[in-house]
Scaffold this motif. Sequence first.
Motif, mmCIF file in Angstrom:
data_model
loop_
_atom_site.group_PDB
_atom_site.id
_atom_site.type_symbol
_atom_site.label_atom_id
_atom_site.label_comp_id
_atom_site.label_asym_id
_atom_site.label_seq_id
_atom_site.Cartn_x
_atom_site.Cartn_y
_atom_site.Cartn_z
ATOM 1 N N MET A 48 0.829 -1.202 0.000
ATOM 2 C CA MET A 48 0.000 0.000 0.000
ATOM 3 C C MET A 48 0.863 1.251 0.000
ATOM 4 O O MET A 48 1.993 1.234 0.466
ATOM 5 C CB MET A 48 -0.890 0.017 1.252
ATOM 6 C CG MET A 48 -1.903 -1.083 1.273
ATOM 7 S SD MET A 48 -2.936 -1.200 2.761
ATOM 8 C CE MET A 48 -2.837 0.346 3.564
ATOM 9 N N ALA A 49 0.269 2.333 -0.504
ATOM 10 C CA ALA A 49 0.950 3.626 -0.519
ATOM 11 C C ALA A 49 -0.074 4.725 -0.286
ATOM 12 O O ALA A 49 -1.220 4.618 -0.727
ATOM 13 C CB ALA A 49 1.665 3.852 -1.841
ATOM 14 N N ILE A 50 0.336 5.757 0.410
ATOM 15 C CA ILE A 50 -0.483 6.958 0.588
ATOM 16 C C ILE A 50 0.323 8.103 -0.027
ATOM 17 O O ILE A 50 1.238 8.636 0.598
ATOM 18 C CB ILE A 50 -0.772 7.236 2.079
ATOM 19 C CG1 ILE A 50 -1.417 6.020 2.739
ATOM 20 C CG2 ILE A 50 -1.658 8.477 2.224
ATOM 21 C CD1 ILE A 50 -1.587 6.144 4.238
ATOM 22 N N PRO A 51 0.020 8.460 -1.276
ATOM 23 C CA PRO A 51 0.805 9.511 -1.936
ATOM 24 C C PRO A 51 0.502 10.895 -1.360
ATOM 25 O O PRO A 51 -0.560 11.098 -0.763
ATOM 26 C CB PRO A 51 0.356 9.415 -3.389
ATOM 27 C CG PRO A 51 -0.998 8.809 -3.324
ATOM 28 C CD PRO A 51 -1.021 7.915 -2.121
ATOM 29 N N PRO A 52 1.417 11.847 -1.543
ATOM 30 C CA PRO A 52 1.183 13.207 -1.058
ATOM 31 C C PRO A 52 0.018 13.858 -1.797
ATOM 32 O O PRO A 52 -0.314 13.488 -2.918
ATOM 33 C CB PRO A 52 2.503 13.932 -1.332
ATOM 34 C CG PRO A 52 3.233 13.085 -2.298
ATOM 35 C CD PRO A 52 2.710 11.683 -2.168
ATOM 36 N N TRP A 59 -3.202 12.625 -10.215
ATOM 37 C CA TRP A 59 -3.729 11.304 -10.602
ATOM 38 C C TRP A 59 -5.225 11.362 -10.865
ATOM 39 O O TRP A 59 -5.728 10.744 -11.779
ATOM 40 C CB TRP A 59 -3.414 10.255 -9.538
ATOM 41 C CG TRP A 59 -1.961 9.898 -9.486
ATOM 42 C CD1 TRP A 59 -1.058 9.981 -10.507
ATOM 43 C CD2 TRP A 59 -1.240 9.425 -8.370
ATOM 44 N NE1 TRP A 59 0.187 9.589 -10.073
ATOM 45 C CE2 TRP A 59 0.095 9.239 -8.767
ATOM 46 C CE3 TRP A 59 -1.596 9.147 -7.055
ATOM 47 C CZ2 TRP A 59 1.072 8.769 -7.912
ATOM 48 C CZ3 TRP A 59 -0.624 8.667 -6.203
ATOM 49 C CH2 TRP A 59 0.700 8.495 -6.638
ATOM 50 N N PHE A 60 -5.955 12.117 -10.043
ATOM 51 C CA PHE A 60 -7.390 12.265 -10.243
ATOM 52 C C PHE A 60 -7.655 12.878 -11.615
ATOM 53 O O PHE A 60 -8.525 12.428 -12.356
ATOM 54 C CB PHE A 60 -7.989 13.140 -9.137
ATOM 55 C CG PHE A 60 -9.486 13.181 -9.154
ATOM 56 C CD1 PHE A 60 -10.219 12.218 -8.491
ATOM 57 C CD2 PHE A 60 -10.157 14.182 -9.830
ATOM 58 C CE1 PHE A 60 -11.605 12.246 -8.500
ATOM 59 C CE2 PHE A 60 -11.535 14.216 -9.853
ATOM 60 C CZ PHE A 60 -12.265 13.253 -9.192
ATOM 61 N N ARG A 61 -6.895 13.903 -11.968
ATOM 62 C CA ARG A 61 -7.057 14.557 -13.276
ATOM 63 C C ARG A 61 -6.769 13.577 -14.404
ATOM 64 O O ARG A 61 -7.507 13.514 -15.379
ATOM 65 C CB ARG A 61 -6.120 15.761 -13.392
ATOM 66 C CG ARG A 61 -6.330 16.553 -14.688
ATOM 67 C CD ARG A 61 -5.295 17.649 -14.874
ATOM 68 N NE ARG A 61 -3.946 17.127 -15.017
ATOM 69 C CZ ARG A 61 -3.470 16.531 -16.132
ATOM 70 N NH1 ARG A 61 -4.236 16.374 -17.168
ATOM 71 N NH2 ARG A 61 -2.233 16.117 -16.183
ATOM 72 N N ARG A 62 -5.727 12.779 -14.247
ATOM 73 C CA ARG A 62 -5.396 11.805 -15.290
ATOM 74 C C ARG A 62 -6.463 10.728 -15.452
ATOM 75 O O ARG A 62 -6.762 10.301 -16.547
ATOM 76 C CB ARG A 62 -4.058 11.142 -14.996
ATOM 77 C CG ARG A 62 -2.877 12.046 -15.202
ATOM 78 C CD ARG A 62 -1.595 11.296 -15.001
ATOM 79 N NE ARG A 62 -0.470 12.201 -15.088
ATOM 80 C CZ ARG A 62 0.779 11.792 -15.289
ATOM 81 N NH1 ARG A 62 1.042 10.512 -15.393
ATOM 82 N NH2 ARG A 62 1.752 12.648 -15.359
ATOM 83 N N ILE A 63 -7.030 10.296 -14.334
ATOM 84 C CA ILE A 63 -8.029 9.225 -14.395
ATOM 85 C C ILE A 63 -9.369 9.760 -14.861
ATOM 86 O O ILE A 63 -10.014 9.179 -15.727
ATOM 87 C CB ILE A 63 -8.174 8.550 -13.010
ATOM 88 C CG1 ILE A 63 -6.882 7.807 -12.663
ATOM 89 C CG2 ILE A 63 -9.354 7.587 -12.988
ATOM 90 C CD1 ILE A 63 -6.801 7.356 -11.222
ATOM 91 N N PHE A 64 -9.818 10.873 -14.307
ATOM 92 C CA PHE A 64 -11.166 11.369 -14.566
ATOM 93 C C PHE A 64 -11.216 12.632 -15.427
ATOM 94 O O PHE A 64 -12.288 13.032 -15.849
ATOM 95 C CB PHE A 64 -11.874 11.656 -13.239
ATOM 96 C CG PHE A 64 -12.010 10.432 -12.380
ATOM 97 C CD1 PHE A 64 -12.899 9.436 -12.725
ATOM 98 C CD2 PHE A 64 -11.242 10.273 -11.241
ATOM 99 C CE1 PHE A 64 -13.024 8.297 -11.942
ATOM 100 C CE2 PHE A 64 -11.361 9.149 -10.451
ATOM 101 C CZ PHE A 64 -12.252 8.153 -10.803
ATOM 102 N N GLY A 65 -10.057 13.222 -15.688
ATOM 103 C CA GLY A 65 -10.020 14.457 -16.453
ATOM 104 C C GLY A 65 -10.012 14.210 -17.950
ATOM 105 O O GLY A 65 -10.664 13.309 -18.457
ATOM 106 N N ASN A 66 -9.183 14.962 -18.637
ATOM 107 C CA ASN A 66 -9.157 14.888 -20.093
ATOM 108 C C ASN A 66 -8.307 13.744 -20.621
ATOM 109 O O ASN A 66 -8.174 13.592 -21.825
ATOM 110 C CB ASN A 66 -8.703 16.230 -20.688
ATOM 111 C CG ASN A 66 -7.305 16.612 -20.218
ATOM 112 O OD1 ASN A 66 -6.566 15.784 -19.685
ATOM 113 N ND2 ASN A 66 -6.945 17.863 -20.406
ATOM 114 N N GLY A 67 -7.691 12.965 -19.722
ATOM 115 C CA GLY A 67 -6.924 11.800 -20.140
ATOM 116 C C GLY A 67 -5.513 12.085 -20.594
ATOM 117 O O GLY A 67 -4.756 11.179 -20.885
ATOM 118 N N LYS A 68 -5.142 13.368 -20.683
ATOM 119 C CA LYS A 68 -3.785 13.701 -21.099
ATOM 120 C C LYS A 68 -2.874 13.719 -19.887
ATOM 121 O O LYS A 68 -3.264 14.198 -18.828
ATOM 122 C CB LYS A 68 -3.772 15.076 -21.784
ATOM 123 C CG LYS A 68 -4.560 15.097 -23.069
ATOM 124 C CD LYS A 68 -4.525 16.477 -23.675
ATOM 125 C CE LYS A 68 -5.368 16.517 -24.929
ATOM 126 N NZ LYS A 68 -5.445 17.858 -25.495
#
Length: 69
Positions: A48-52, A59-68
Amino acid sequence: MEKPKGKYAWTVTVGTKGQIVIPKEARELFDIQPGDTLIILGDEEQGMAIPPKPAFSEWFRRIFGNGKP
């Protein structure tokens, strides 16, 4: 043995309700405040990891955002 710069390790105890307390030094270092939302990432092989927090937004933007990236 000298620790690598910028690397830290802490121990925590899991309570009966599955809760952990993030050590004060870690909360201060990563500016974790009461009410903050953290993400816990898990990999069955790597653990497990808890990122800053700044990484969470990215990561949220990459997963749910515009994909870029």
